[in-house]
Design a protein around this motif. Structure first.
Motif, PDB file in Angstrom:
ATOM      1  N   ARG A  27       0.854  -1.203   0.000  1.00  0.00           N
ATOM      2  CA  ARG A  27       0.000   0.000   0.000  1.00  0.00           C
ATOM      3  C   ARG A  27       0.882   1.243   0.000  1.00  0.00           C
ATOM      4  NH1 ARG A  27      -3.396  -0.466   5.082  1.00  0.00           N
ATOM      5  NH2 ARG A  27      -1.520  -1.511   5.771  1.00  0.00           N
ATOM      6  N   ARG A  28       0.556   2.225  -0.832  1.00  0.00           N
ATOM      7  CA  ARG A  28       1.310   3.476  -0.902  1.00  0.00           C
ATOM      8  C   ARG A  28       0.437   4.635  -0.434  1.00  0.00           C
ATOM      9  NH1 ARG A  28       5.391   3.901  -5.978  1.00  0.00           N
ATOM     10  NH2 ARG A  28       6.515   1.974  -5.540  1.00  0.00           N
ATOM     11  N   PHE A  29       1.061   5.551   0.313  1.00  0.00           N
ATOM     12  CA  PHE A  29       0.361   6.745   0.775  1.00  0.00           C
ATOM     13  C   PHE A  29       1.387   7.825   1.075  1.00  0.00           C
ATOM     14  CE2 PHE A  29       1.044   3.921   4.331  1.00  0.00           C
ATOM     15  CZ  PHE A  29       1.551   4.739   5.321  1.00  0.00           C
ATOM     16  N   ARG A  30       0.905   9.021   1.336  1.00  0.00           N
ATOM     17  CA  ARG A  30       1.769  10.183   1.589  1.00  0.00           C
ATOM     18  C   ARG A  30       1.810  10.514   3.074  1.00  0.00           C
ATOM     19  NH1 ARG A  30      -0.387  14.383  -3.010  1.00  0.00           N
ATOM     20  NH2 ARG A  30      -0.122  12.936  -4.757  1.00  0.00           N
ATOM     21  N   GLU A  57      -7.978   4.035  10.455  1.00  0.00           N
ATOM     22  CA  GLU A  57      -7.777   3.669   9.061  1.00  0.00           C
ATOM     23  C   GLU A  57      -9.003   4.043   8.244  1.00  0.00           C
ATOM     24  OE1 GLU A  57      -6.952  -0.515   9.032  1.00  0.00           O
ATOM     25  OE2 GLU A  57      -4.869  -0.203   9.650  1.00  0.00           O
ATOM     26  N   THR A  58      -8.787   4.219   6.946  1.00  0.00           N
ATOM     27  CA  THR A  58      -9.894   4.476   6.034  1.00  0.00           C
ATOM     28  C   THR A  58     -10.636   3.168   5.772  1.00  0.00           C
ATOM     29  OG1 THR A  58      -8.609   4.008   4.039  1.00  0.00           O
ATOM     30  CG2 THR A  58      -8.541   6.285   4.885  1.00  0.00           C
ATOM     31  N   ARG A  59     -11.732   3.259   5.065  1.00  0.00           N
ATOM     32  CA  ARG A  59     -12.485   2.051   4.719  1.00  0.00           C
ATOM     33  C   ARG A  59     -11.645   1.089   3.888  1.00  0.00           C
ATOM     34  NH1 ARG A  59     -17.865   4.862   2.544  1.00  0.00           N
ATOM     35  NH2 ARG A  59     -18.066   6.271   4.305  1.00  0.00           N
ATOM     36  N   LYS A  60     -10.700   1.631   3.127  1.00  0.00           N
ATOM     37  CA  LYS A  60      -9.840   0.794   2.279  1.00  0.00           C
ATOM     38  C   LYS A  60      -8.594   0.310   3.004  1.00  0.00           C
ATOM     39  CE  LYS A  60     -11.457   2.690  -2.044  1.00  0.00           C
ATOM     40  NZ  LYS A  60     -11.082   3.245  -3.342  1.00  0.00           N
ATOM     41  N   GLY A  61      -8.470   0.628   4.293  1.00  0.00           N
ATOM     42  CA  GLY A  61      -7.353   0.132   5.086  1.00  0.00           C
ATOM     43  C   GLY A  61      -6.097   0.986   5.099  1.00  0.00           C
ATOM     44  N   PHE A  62      -6.189   2.217   4.600  1.00  0.00           N
ATOM     45  CA  PHE A  62      -5.038   3.116   4.635  1.00  0.00           C
ATOM     46  C   PHE A  62      -5.012   3.881   5.951  1.00  0.00           C
ATOM     47  CE2 PHE A  62      -5.633   2.454   0.123  1.00  0.00           C
ATOM     48  CZ  PHE A  62      -4.329   2.299  -0.325  1.00  0.00           C
ATOM     49  N   PRO A  63      -3.824   4.174   6.476  1.00  0.00           N
ATOM     50  CA  PRO A  63      -3.739   4.950   7.715  1.00  0.00           C
ATOM     51  C   PRO A  63      -4.320   6.351   7.537  1.00  0.00           C
ATOM     52  CG  PRO A  63      -1.616   3.976   7.167  1.00  0.00           C
ATOM     53  CD  PRO A  63      -2.508   3.774   5.992  1.00  0.00           C
TER      54      PRO A  63
END
Length: 79
Positions: A27-30, A57-63
């Protein structure tokens, strides 16, 4: 792991705006907050392993609400 540097705007022109990071599962994020001005002038290198804090976390599992903490003293995992 740090995979990219995104440019800053306004006060942070010509400095780091955010890090693009990738988790071990791909998973990629900023991450755009938690840096000192010195860290923005000399950001962690590509491939560096970092620690960060987040709140939920978001619904998609991102922090969510991610903040940079520190560069870790370990080698990146080889794939």
């Amino acid at each position: 792991m740090v995979v990219g540097h995104l440019p800053g705007r306004g006060k942070y022109t010509h400095m780091l705006g955010a890090l693009l990071v990738e988790t071990p599962d791909g998973r990629r994020f900023r991450i755009g907050t938690g840096f000192t001005d010195r860290q923005r002038r000399h950001p962690p290198g590509i491939g560096s392993i970092i620690s960060y804090r987040y709140r939920g976390e978001t619904r998609k599992g991102f922090p969510r609400f991610v903040s940079f903490l520190r560069v870790r003293d370990e080698e990146p995992a080889r794939q």
